[in-house]
Design a protein around this motif. Sequence first.
Motif, PDB file in Angstrom:
ATOM      1  N   HIS A 164      -9.190  45.344  20.217  1.00 56.13           N
ATOM      2  CA  HIS A 164      -9.845  44.786  21.863  1.00 56.13           C
ATOM      3  C   HIS A 164      -9.730  42.891  21.295  1.00 56.13           C
ATOM      4  CE1 HIS A 164     -12.307  43.197  24.887  1.00 56.13           C
ATOM      5  NE2 HIS A 164     -13.642  42.300  23.715  1.00 56.13           N
ATOM      6  N   HIS A 194     -15.543  35.988  18.586  1.00 56.78           N
ATOM      7  CA  HIS A 194     -16.213  36.397  20.372  1.00 56.78           C
ATOM      8  C   HIS A 194     -17.161  37.582  19.926  1.00 56.78           C
ATOM      9  CE1 HIS A 194     -13.607  39.230  22.138  1.00 56.78           C
ATOM     10  NE2 HIS A 194     -14.046  39.264  22.925  1.00 56.78           N
ATOM     11  N   ASP A 195     -17.107  39.140  19.695  1.00 58.44           N
ATOM     12  CA  ASP A 195     -17.307  39.577  19.019  1.00 58.44           C
ATOM     13  C   ASP A 195     -18.101  40.558  18.055  1.00 58.44           C
ATOM     14  OD1 ASP A 195     -17.611  40.759  21.941  1.00 58.44           O
ATOM     15  OD2 ASP A 195     -15.674  42.219  22.822  1.00 58.44           O
ATOM     16  N   HIS A 252     -19.861  34.618  26.275  1.00 55.99           N
ATOM     17  CA  HIS A 252     -18.625  35.383  26.949  1.00 55.99           C
ATOM     18  C   HIS A 252     -18.494  36.840  28.110  1.00 55.99           C
ATOM     19  CE1 HIS A 252     -19.724  38.090  23.325  1.00 55.99           C
ATOM     20  NE2 HIS A 252     -19.080  38.748  24.337  1.00 55.99           N
ATOM     21  N   ASP A 276     -11.291  37.940  28.361  1.00 52.65           N
ATOM     22  CA  ASP A 276     -12.420  39.999  27.550  1.00 52.65           C
ATOM     23  C   ASP A 276     -12.902  40.440  28.691  1.00 52.65           C
ATOM     24  OD1 ASP A 276     -14.246  41.169  26.030  1.00 52.65           O
ATOM     25  OD2 ASP A 276     -15.975  40.293  27.111  1.00 52.65           O
TER      26      ASP A 276
END
Length: 288
Positions: A164, A194-195, A252, A276
């Motif tokens: 991802h 971001h994650d 996000h 995303d």
Amino acid sequence: MEKLIQDLKIGDRVEGIFIIHQKKVNFKKDGSKFLRLELGDRTGQITGVVWDDIDLALEIIGDEYFIKASGMVDEYNGRRQIVISSLSRIDPKEVNIQDLFPKSPTDWEELKRRFQELRAMVDNHWLKSLLAAIFDDPEIYEPFTILPAAISKHHNYLYGLLDHTIEVTQLLLQASSVFPNLDRDLLLTGGLVHDIGKVAEYRIERGFEFTELGNLFGHVVIGHNMVRDAITKIEGFPTQITTKLLHMVLSHHGREEWGSPRKPAFPEAYLLHAMDNLSSKIHAIDED
Ligand SMILES: [Fe+2]
Ligand SMILES: [Fe+2]
């Protein structure tokens, strides 16, 4: 050779290591007890039954997540099941979780290669050192490459988080050529980190599970803290980039009700949210 659950046929002898998804004591028609186990590997699940010596079997299983079982495959009500003849404990260190859970369709080494390729595209030296501070730490990088991106919904398989992250960053890379005025390095770095909070939000035990920190904080906040902590280790890191990047991590999810304390406030942050969202939605549709 050990057979995978999807390949088991009636009459096969089985010996292998399985995850125990469920265990239950049931009763036979004559009132005596038998043990029913839901066993899994990376290809699926199958019921296992232990007809005799239930107490001994329960003692062997105890609180274990994984078990070595052998027996024969037969059929019950049109479904395959394993009639278990012996059970034994295994040292959890001997268990290769990569054999027991579903994986990304793309090879692990290939995914790691693509990730490093995207990371190498960041030119800004502050962002380069930040990425090194995060991803050169094996305690972060290893779980980052193995964990799923979600418990259910999208990319819910091994290496899903990596998969991802690559998709989102590739989409941002494309977007940066459509919008050349935007800060490409900020976009790429935002995509890559971001994650990152998911590293501490999820764990793999009996299945994909939330950690306590995951339940109490969630990956948006954990990720913000991880990026901020990495930045504080880099002397002289510019405040302007810090604020922008931390805002991107925090926003996000796009909306307060989707877990972001703030909505995206500038174009790079908005694009990160949009890409995303695109990556997760496309996979969620795929799995329906
Ligand atoms: Fe997220
Ligand atoms: Fe994400």
